[in-house]
Design a protein around this motif. Structure first.
Motif, PDB file in Angstrom:
ATOM      1  N   ILE A 145      71.939  43.651 -39.318  1.00 40.94           N
ATOM      2  CA  ILE A 145      73.101  44.535 -39.264  1.00 40.94           C
ATOM      3  C   ILE A 145      74.160  43.785 -38.452  1.00 40.94           C
ATOM      4  CG2 ILE A 145      74.004  46.710 -38.369  1.00 40.94           C
ATOM      5  CD1 ILE A 145      71.103  47.806 -38.645  1.00 40.94           C
ATOM      6  N   MET A 146      75.380  43.773 -38.946  1.00 38.39           N
ATOM      7  CA  MET A 146      76.451  43.039 -38.266  1.00 38.39           C
ATOM      8  C   MET A 146      77.503  44.003 -37.732  1.00 38.39           C
ATOM      9  SD  MET A 146      75.544  39.918 -38.404  1.00 38.39           S
ATOM     10  CE  MET A 146      77.071  39.160 -37.814  1.00 38.39           C
ATOM     11  N   GLY A 147      77.979  43.688 -36.549  1.00 38.10           N
ATOM     12  CA  GLY A 147      78.992  44.528 -35.929  1.00 38.10           C
ATOM     13  C   GLY A 147      80.223  43.730 -35.533  1.00 38.10           C
ATOM     14  N   TRP A 148      81.312  44.450 -35.384  1.00 39.97           N
ATOM     15  CA  TRP A 148      82.545  43.902 -34.824  1.00 39.97           C
ATOM     16  C   TRP A 148      82.882  44.706 -33.563  1.00 39.97           C
ATOM     17  CZ3 TRP A 148      85.235  39.613 -36.205  1.00 39.97           C
ATOM     18  CH2 TRP A 148      85.006  39.073 -37.468  1.00 39.97           C
ATOM     19  N   PHE A 149      83.285  43.974 -32.538  1.00 40.80           N
ATOM     20  CA  PHE A 149      83.729  44.568 -31.288  1.00 40.80           C
ATOM     21  C   PHE A 149      85.053  43.930 -30.897  1.00 40.80           C
ATOM     22  CE2 PHE A 149      80.031  46.994 -29.805  1.00 40.80           C
ATOM     23  CZ  PHE A 149      79.069  46.555 -30.711  1.00 40.80           C
ATOM     24  N   ARG A 150      85.731  44.539 -29.956  1.00 43.48           N
ATOM     25  CA  ARG A 150      86.941  43.947 -29.438  1.00 43.48           C
ATOM     26  C   ARG A 150      87.015  44.192 -27.935  1.00 43.48           C
ATOM     27  NH1 ARG A 150      91.826  47.824 -31.821  1.00 43.48           N
ATOM     28  NH2 ARG A 150      91.486  49.596 -30.404  1.00 43.48           N
TER      29      ARG A 150
ATOM     30  N   ARG B 223      80.415  48.606 -37.871  1.00 43.62           N
ATOM     31  CA  ARG B 223      79.244  47.811 -38.256  1.00 43.62           C
ATOM     32  C   ARG B 223      78.982  48.002 -39.743  1.00 43.62           C
ATOM     33  NH1 ARG B 223      76.497  51.407 -41.056  1.00 43.62           N
ATOM     34  NH2 ARG B 223      75.503  53.099 -39.897  1.00 43.62           N
ATOM     35  N   ILE B 224      78.215  47.035 -40.279  1.00 45.29           N
ATOM     36  CA  ILE B 224      77.854  47.078 -41.688  1.00 45.29           C
ATOM     37  C   ILE B 224      76.360  46.815 -41.802  1.00 45.29           C
ATOM     38  CG2 ILE B 224      78.461  44.624 -42.020  1.00 45.29           C
ATOM     39  CD1 ILE B 224      79.480  45.489 -44.851  1.00 45.29           C
ATOM     40  N   MET B 225      75.727  47.557 -42.668  1.00 47.80           N
ATOM     41  CA  MET B 225      74.286  47.417 -42.853  1.00 47.80           C
ATOM     42  C   MET B 225      73.957  46.132 -43.602  1.00 47.80           C
ATOM     43  SD  MET B 225      73.162  49.921 -41.162  1.00 47.80           S
ATOM     44  CE  MET B 225      71.433  50.104 -41.612  1.00 47.80           C
ATOM     45  N   ARG B 226      72.680  45.816 -43.666  1.00 45.71           N
ATOM     46  CA  ARG B 226      72.232  44.515 -44.156  1.00 45.71           C
ATOM     47  C   ARG B 226      72.707  44.208 -45.576  1.00 45.71           C
ATOM     48  NH1 ARG B 226      68.288  47.114 -41.408  1.00 45.71           N
ATOM     49  NH2 ARG B 226      67.453  46.105 -39.534  1.00 45.71           N
ATOM     50  N   SER B 227      72.630  45.189 -46.451  1.00 46.93           N
ATOM     51  CA  SER B 227      73.013  44.950 -47.839  1.00 46.93           C
ATOM     52  C   SER B 227      74.502  45.185 -48.076  1.00 46.93           C
ATOM     53  CB  SER B 227      72.211  45.853 -48.778  1.00 46.93           C
ATOM     54  OG  SER B 227      72.518  47.210 -48.519  1.00 46.93           O
ATOM     55  N   GLY B 228      75.194  45.681 -47.081  1.00 46.99           N
ATOM     56  CA  GLY B 228      76.622  45.961 -47.213  1.00 46.99           C
ATOM     57  C   GLY B 228      76.939  47.311 -47.815  1.00 46.99           C
ATOM     58  N   ASP B 229      75.912  48.148 -47.999  1.00 47.98           N
ATOM     59  CA  ASP B 229      76.135  49.416 -48.689  1.00 47.98           C
ATOM     60  C   ASP B 229      76.569  50.540 -47.776  1.00 47.98           C
ATOM     61  OD1 ASP B 229      72.677  50.616 -48.932  1.00 47.98           O
ATOM     62  OD2 ASP B 229      73.744  49.564 -47.347  1.00 47.98           O
TER      63      ASP B 229
ATOM     64  N   ALA C 110      75.439  40.068 -34.117  1.00 44.87           N
ATOM     65  CA  ALA C 110      74.253  40.431 -34.898  1.00 44.87           C
ATOM     66  C   ALA C 110      73.411  41.406 -34.095  1.00 44.87           C
ATOM     67  CB  ALA C 110      73.451  39.186 -35.245  1.00 44.87           C
ATOM     68  N   HIS C 111      73.075  42.511 -34.750  1.00 42.58           N
ATOM     69  CA  HIS C 111      72.386  43.599 -34.081  1.00 42.58           C
ATOM     70  C   HIS C 111      70.909  43.286 -33.834  1.00 42.58           C
ATOM     71  CE1 HIS C 111      70.260  47.595 -34.247  1.00 42.58           C
ATOM     72  NE2 HIS C 111      71.148  47.837 -33.303  1.00 42.58           N
ATOM     73  N   SER C 112      70.416  43.744 -32.683  1.00 39.80           N
ATOM     74  CA  SER C 112      69.013  43.550 -32.341  1.00 39.80           C
ATOM     75  C   SER C 112      68.205  44.823 -32.575  1.00 39.80           C
ATOM     76  CB  SER C 112      68.904  43.121 -30.877  1.00 39.80           C
ATOM     77  OG  SER C 112      67.548  43.054 -30.484  1.00 39.80           O
ATOM     78  N   ARG C 113      68.524  45.896 -31.820  1.00 35.22           N
ATOM     79  CA  ARG C 113      67.770  47.147 -31.927  1.00 35.22           C
ATOM     80  C   ARG C 113      68.602  48.267 -31.332  1.00 35.22           C
ATOM     81  NH1 ARG C 113      65.540  44.305 -27.820  1.00 35.22           N
ATOM     82  NH2 ARG C 113      63.923  43.428 -29.160  1.00 35.22           N
ATOM     83  N   GLY C 114      68.285  49.471 -31.714  1.00 32.33           N
ATOM     84  CA  GLY C 114      68.903  50.631 -31.101  1.00 32.33           C
ATOM     85  C   GLY C 114      70.232  50.996 -31.725  1.00 32.33           C
ATOM     86  N   ASP C 115      70.949  51.838 -31.019  1.00 34.48           N
ATOM     87  CA  ASP C 115      72.232  52.349 -31.491  1.00 34.48           C
ATOM     88  C   ASP C 115      73.198  51.210 -31.788  1.00 34.48           C
ATOM     89  OD1 ASP C 115      74.101  55.278 -30.603  1.00 34.48           O
ATOM     90  OD2 ASP C 115      74.871  53.505 -31.615  1.00 34.48           O
ATOM     91  N   THR C 116      73.738  51.188 -32.991  1.00 30.75           N
ATOM     92  CA  THR C 116      74.603  50.070 -33.385  1.00 30.75           C
ATOM     93  C   THR C 116      75.996  50.145 -32.790  1.00 30.75           C
ATOM     94  OG1 THR C 116      75.220  51.249 -35.397  1.00 30.75           O
ATOM     95  CG2 THR C 116      73.386  49.683 -35.560  1.00 30.75           C
TER      96      THR C 116
END
Length: 123
Positions: free
Chosen positions: A33-38, A50-56, A98-104
């Motif tokens: 799972i990928m996230g963007w922060f600022r 954030r976006i899930m693994r498949s992008g859906d 890149a997300h590890s675990r828990g709340d995204t």
């Protein structure tokens, strides 16, 4: 392990648009799972979305809804942040992670980070 490199930041006038890219190394990009922060000067790091693994599936912070869009291309190991209708208060360093675990929504739950790219919005 994954290495992340952001690009696409710059100076833009209020109301303008920018597209940020985040290129990942490694063959496991699609498993994250990928996230963007600022982060603006003097402020805490803030969740953009954030976006899930498949992008859906995507999820955004309140300020980003309707203006920002996250997408990914797993074949290119890249995640994108399209930002429209930019405002001066969007000025910050933008990071992908890149997300590890828990709340995204929480930066502490991401274990791999890029170096960031500066976005400056002039009024």
């Amino acid at each position: 392990q994954v290495q992340l490199v952001e690009s696409g930041g710059g100076l833009v006038q209020a109301g303008g648009s920018l597209r940020l890219s985040c290129a990942a190394s490694g063959r496991t990009f699609s498993s994250y799972i990928m996230g963007w922060f600022r982060q603006a000067p003097g402020k805490e790091r803030e969740f953009v979305g954030r976006i899930m693994r498949s992008g859906d599936s995507t999820y955004y912070g309140d300020f980003a809804k309707g203006r920002f869009t996250i997408s990914r291309d797993n074949a290119k190991n890249t995640v994108y942040l399209q930002m429209n209708s930019l405002k001066p208060e969007d000025t910050a360093v933008y990071y992908c992670a890149a997300h590890s675990r828990g709340d995204t929504s929480y930066a502490a739950n991401y274990n791999y980070w890029g170096q960031g790219t500066q976005v400056t919005v002039s009024s």
